[in-house]
Design an enzyme around this catalytic site. Structure first.
Site, PDB file in Angstrom:
ATOM      1  N   ASN A   1      74.532  63.351  34.451  1.00  0.00           N
ATOM      2  CA  ASN A   1      73.697  64.034  33.461  1.00  0.00           C
ATOM      3  C   ASN A   1      73.878  63.415  32.091  1.00  0.00           C
ATOM      4  OD1 ASN A   1      73.055  66.099  35.378  1.00  0.00           O
ATOM      5  ND2 ASN A   1      74.945  67.180  34.855  1.00  0.00           N
TER       6      ASN A   1
ATOM      7  N   GLY B   1      78.090  64.797  33.610  1.00  0.00           N
ATOM      8  CA  GLY B   1      77.794  65.200  34.987  1.00  0.00           C
ATOM      9  C   GLY B   1      79.062  65.110  35.800  1.00  0.00           C
ATOM     10  N   LYS B   2      79.304  66.084  36.659  1.00  0.00           N
ATOM     11  CA  LYS B   2      80.587  66.145  37.349  1.00  0.00           C
ATOM     12  C   LYS B   2      80.846  64.926  38.235  1.00  0.00           C
ATOM     13  CE  LYS B   2      82.622  69.901  38.384  1.00  0.00           C
ATOM     14  NZ  LYS B   2      83.464  69.946  37.169  1.00  0.00           N
TER      15      LYS B   2
ATOM     16  N   ASN C   1      88.995  75.776  39.704  1.00  0.00           N
ATOM     17  CA  ASN C   1      89.620  76.518  38.621  1.00  0.00           C
ATOM     18  C   ASN C   1      89.707  78.005  38.970  1.00  0.00           C
ATOM     19  OD1 ASN C   1      87.084  77.709  38.022  1.00  0.00           O
ATOM     20  ND2 ASN C   1      86.612  76.163  36.480  1.00  0.00           N
TER      21      ASN C   1
ATOM     22  N   LEU D   1      94.807  75.392  36.076  1.00  0.00           N
ATOM     23  CA  LEU D   1      95.097  76.541  35.219  1.00  0.00           C
ATOM     24  C   LEU D   1      94.997  76.204  33.736  1.00  0.00           C
ATOM     25  CD1 LEU D   1      98.252  77.793  37.177  1.00  0.00           C
ATOM     26  CD2 LEU D   1      95.897  78.644  37.394  1.00  0.00           C
ATOM     27  N   GLY D   2      94.223  75.190  33.387  1.00  0.00           N
ATOM     28  CA  GLY D   2      94.062  74.825  31.986  1.00  0.00           C
ATOM     29  C   GLY D   2      95.380  74.411  31.363  1.00  0.00           C
TER      30      GLY D   2
ATOM     31  N   ASP E   1      88.279  69.726  22.972  1.00  0.00           N
ATOM     32  CA  ASP E   1      87.098  69.933  23.818  1.00  0.00           C
ATOM     33  C   ASP E   1      87.550  69.852  25.274  1.00  0.00           C
ATOM     34  OD1 ASP E   1      84.669  69.941  25.135  1.00  0.00           O
ATOM     35  OD2 ASP E   1      83.809  68.258  24.030  1.00  0.00           O
TER      36      ASP E   1
ATOM     37  N   GLY F   1      88.632  69.112  34.029  1.00  0.00           N
ATOM     38  CA  GLY F   1      88.823  69.294  35.462  1.00  0.00           C
ATOM     39  C   GLY F   1      88.415  68.060  36.246  1.00  0.00           C
ATOM     40  N   ASP F   2      87.351  67.387  35.802  1.00  0.00           N
ATOM     41  CA  ASP F   2      86.922  66.167  36.484  1.00  0.00           C
ATOM     42  C   ASP F   2      87.912  65.029  36.258  1.00  0.00           C
ATOM     43  OD1 ASP F   2      84.581  67.414  37.419  1.00  0.00           O
ATOM     44  OD2 ASP F   2      83.553  66.998  35.531  1.00  0.00           O
TER      45      ASP F   2
END
Length: 300
Positions: A11, A39-40, A183, A214-215, A240, A245-246
């Site tokens: 994306n 985009g993931k 997550n 878990l961030g 940010d 996660g990616d």
């Protein structure tokens, strides 16, 4: 040496930075707008390439709009093979992202060309067969995800699934998934459980291994053979969290492909994700291998 194939979305991210995200019906003033590739699928591909995978290839689609060439160029610039990327009539995928002063985000994804990835041509399966790991997410049609996972299973390629955006997962997809990385919100959506360990236990009834990210607290890993393992994250100031996660998934795929133990691989991936949140953007913030090694928590 490890080869990674990614089937997923690409994306153009339209990211607005604000002090506070707007409530329903409210207008707020932002202080910056950035237009950056994301985009993931693309995120995970670039994360793996920067983490040092020997080969990374992306299977996906862009549109005939102005974003399409820019998205392909960004992948190629980061060392991702785009030979099997398709260009289809219409718009490319876009993600509209709001990032607040704490680095938290809210995202609206418009699939565009990503929505055409409904099946797996023979060339795609041949590419998947050459990989050590296949990375999948859910920003493309489920039929395409399922076809790729089944192809990987036929060729004994490790399949890592990120179930985002969260939705009900077909039993036949879970049956050919080796590792689920998700997550807290996604875990709750899939299991109905808010307790981390209870959610993991429920997930292990569906897949052999699962990692709950878990961030700032790192991650929690569990498998059918081992007790849950918590891996902490280094303390950083988040700017940010988009793409963190990616970044974790891409780095994890590289570490496992290189033969690291799961605790070592998780430490490596947690470090990569922590570095990613210290800069704005998704792909733009992803660390290179040398940066991960410099900040590694002992997983080298």
């Amino acid at each position: 040496m490890t080869a990674v194939v990614v089937l997923g979305s690409i994306n153009m991210d339209l990211t607005t930075y604000v002090a506070r995200a707007p409530r329903r019906g409210e207008t707020v003033t932002g202080h910056e707008l950035r237009t950056l590739p994301g985009g993931k699928g693309a995120n995970q591909a670039v994360a793996a390439a920067r983490a040092g995978a020997s080969e990374v290839a992306m299977i996906g689609a862009v549109g005939t709009d102005a974003y399409g060439p820019a998205l392909l160029a960004e992948l190629a610039h980061n060392g991702v093979d785009t030979d099997l990327m398709r260009t289809v009539e219409g718009p490319s995928g876009t993600a509209h992202i709001v990032v607040d002063a704490q680095g938290s985000n809210a995202i609206v994804v418009i699939p565009g060309a990503n929505g055409t990835l409904t099946h797996l041509p023979p060339g795609d399966e041949a590419l998947i067969a050459t990989a050590d790991t296949l990375l999948l997410q859910l920003e493309i049609p489920m039929s395409g995800v399922l076809a790729a996972a089944k192809a990987a299973h036929r060729h004994t390629v490790r399949t890592v699934l990120t179930p985002s955006p969260a939705r009900e997962l077909p039993a036949e997809l879970l049956a050919v998934t080796d590792l689920l990385v998700l997550n807290e919100r996604e875990a709750t959506a899939l299991t109905g459980q808010e307790n981390h360990r209870t959610a993991l236990a429920a997930l292990l009834e569906k897949v052999p291994e699962a990692v709950l990210t878990l961030g700032a607290e790192g991650c929690l890993y569990a498998s059918r053979e081992h007790e849950p393992l918590h891996v902490p994250a280094p303390k950083v100031e988040a700017v940010d969290t988009t793409g963190a996660g990616d970044t974790f998934v891409g780095a994890l795929a590289v570490a496992l492909g290189e033969g690291r133990t799961m605790p070592q691989a998780l430490s490596w991936a947690v470090c990569a994700a922590a570095l990613a949140v210290t800069k704005p953007g998704a792909i733009a913030a992803m660390p290179f291998r040398s940066e991960i090694e410099d900040g590694d928590l002992g997983g080298s």
